[in-house]
Write a protein that holds these residues in place. Structure first.
Motif, mmCIF file in Angstrom:
data_model
loop_
_atom_site.group_PDB
_atom_site.id
_atom_site.type_symbol
_atom_site.label_atom_id
_atom_site.label_comp_id
_atom_site.label_asym_id
_atom_site.label_seq_id
_atom_site.Cartn_x
_atom_site.Cartn_y
_atom_site.Cartn_z
ATOM 1 N N LEU A 1 0.851 -1.182 0.000
ATOM 2 C CA LEU A 1 0.000 0.000 0.000
ATOM 3 C C LEU A 1 0.895 1.243 0.000
ATOM 4 O O LEU A 1 1.815 1.349 0.816
ATOM 5 C CB LEU A 1 -0.897 0.009 1.233
ATOM 6 N N CYS B 1 0.383 -7.211 -5.724
ATOM 7 C CA CYS B 1 -0.491 -6.077 -6.027
ATOM 8 C C CYS B 1 -0.029 -4.857 -5.242
ATOM 9 O O CYS B 1 0.334 -4.964 -4.070
ATOM 10 C CB CYS B 1 -1.946 -6.402 -5.684
ATOM 11 N N VAL C 1 -1.417 -1.021 -4.157
ATOM 12 C CA VAL C 1 -2.586 -0.153 -4.116
ATOM 13 C C VAL C 1 -2.129 1.281 -3.867
ATOM 14 O O VAL C 1 -1.476 1.560 -2.857
ATOM 15 C CB VAL C 1 -3.574 -0.588 -3.014
ATOM 16 N N ARG D 1 -9.836 4.538 -10.611
ATOM 17 C CA ARG D 1 -10.246 3.356 -9.849
ATOM 18 C C ARG D 1 -11.011 2.393 -10.751
ATOM 19 O O ARG D 1 -11.681 2.781 -11.708
ATOM 20 C CB ARG D 1 -11.085 3.730 -8.629
ATOM 21 N N ARG E 1 -3.513 -1.003 -8.487
ATOM 22 C CA ARG E 1 -4.900 -0.559 -8.423
ATOM 23 C C ARG E 1 -4.932 0.775 -7.666
ATOM 24 O O ARG E 1 -4.080 1.041 -6.815
ATOM 25 C CB ARG E 1 -5.780 -1.588 -7.707
ATOM 26 N N THR F 1 -7.292 3.579 -5.409
ATOM 27 C CA THR F 1 -8.502 3.880 -4.647
ATOM 28 C C THR F 1 -8.287 5.183 -3.881
ATOM 29 O O THR F 1 -7.205 5.774 -3.925
ATOM 30 C CB THR F 1 -8.865 2.727 -3.692
ATOM 31 N N ASP G 1 -13.250 -1.357 -4.502
ATOM 32 C CA ASP G 1 -11.855 -1.390 -4.958
ATOM 33 C C ASP G 1 -11.072 -2.462 -4.225
ATOM 34 O O ASP G 1 -10.281 -3.201 -4.832
ATOM 35 C CB ASP G 1 -11.194 -0.021 -4.731
ATOM 36 N N VAL H 1 -9.069 -5.995 -5.273
ATOM 37 C CA VAL H 1 -7.714 -6.353 -4.852
ATOM 38 C C VAL H 1 -7.709 -7.765 -4.280
ATOM 39 O O VAL H 1 -6.818 -8.568 -4.571
ATOM 40 C CB VAL H 1 -7.186 -5.333 -3.813
#
Length: 282
Positions: free
Chosen positions: A117, A201, A203, A224, A236, A238, A259, A263
């Motif tokens: 993140l 992933c 974010v 998004r 991704r 958000t 969102d 994920v």
């Protein structure tokens, strides 16, 4: 004139050269970018040349002196992150701007996490505790993670800017988003973190993180739900958790949750019926 990613990269390469670094491990994307800059410079473009001035010659070495030991290259994720943390403490491209405060806030979490993140920049509480996302927005992020079935310790949390943006001597608890120049100065550190973590992933929490990693100034609302990549890793986008502190409507919470459901599916995590129905109108 704002510092570009190119100028920031050149400054980083010069610093490494002056410190004695002679070789770097680069992925295909980085090689392609550098090759493009070199070709542009050779064609007489406006871009500055990539090569740095040669450092002064080292003093003569006594004939009997043993050769200097070779530099140790970190070979584990933990070692790579420790190395980056130490470099970030005195990161000249950022500190030389004069617009960022001097306390470095690096990252927190699991170095082997599948989910990374990336937020905006440290705020007042983050600067005090030297850990990202520990204020009100951090507590909101923790709630989101718990709803996903994750703990804070399960993920890796970083910021696109490693230093709290300054607002002058009487800043107090006030915060501001980093400028494009400040983002560019810290971006090499974040990119190196991504290469070390190799997440399944990433974010982007908010538009500032998306601007740094994706180079897009588009709104979060338009980004998004779409698929992006950074250095080959899925990304991704958000809203930042602070958005939910300002917009507590059920519809806004559902947008963020949709969102995060995306994920979870990308990561192959199970999604229960209860999770699927979070924040839907009753």
């Amino acid at each position: 004139m704002p510092t570009t990613l190119k100028q920031c990269s050149i400054e980083v390469l010069r610093n490494l050269l002056q410190e004695g670094t002679r070789t770097l491990a680069l992925d295909d994307e980085a090689r392609g970018i550098l090759r493009g800059w070199m070709l542009q410079a050779r064609r007489g473009g406006s871009a500055e040349a990539l090569h740095a001035p040669a450092p002064p010659a080292p003093p003569p070495v006594a004939q009997r002196q043993s050769p200097a030991p070779a530099a140790v290259v970190p070979d584990t994720v933990e070692a790579k992150l420790d190395y980056l943390r130490a470099r970030a403490e005195h990161w000249r491209p950022a500190l030389s701007l004069g617009s960022l405060r001097s306390t470095m806030v690096f990252a927190v979490g699991n170095p082997h996490a599948r989910l990374m993140l990336v937020g905006e920049a440290p705020g007042y509480e983050e600067e005090q505790q030297r850990e990202p996302f520990v204020g009100r927005a951090g507590r909101k992020l923790n709630e989101i993670l718990r709803a996903m079935g994750l703990r804070r310790e399960d993920v890796y949390i970083s910021n696109i800017c490693k230093f709290r943006p300054s607002m002058g001597e009487r800043q107090g608890t006030s915060n501001r988003p980093p400028t494009e120049e400040e983002i560019a100065a810290c971006l090499p550190l974040v990119m190196a973190e991504i290469r070390a973590i190799r997440p399944a992933c990433i974010v982007c929490l908010g538009g500032t993180a998306a601007k740094g990693l994706l180079g897009s100034g588009a709104s979060v609302g338009s980004l998004r739900g779409r698929e992006f990549f950074c250095q080959g890793f899925p990304v991704r986008v958000t809203y930042h958790p602070s958005y939910l502190l300002r917009n507590e409507a059920l519809s806004e919470r559902r947008r963020v949750w949709e969102d995060m459901l995306g994920v979870m599916r990308l990561l192959g995590m199970p999604v229960s019926v209860k999770q699927q129905n979070y924040f839907l109108p009753s």
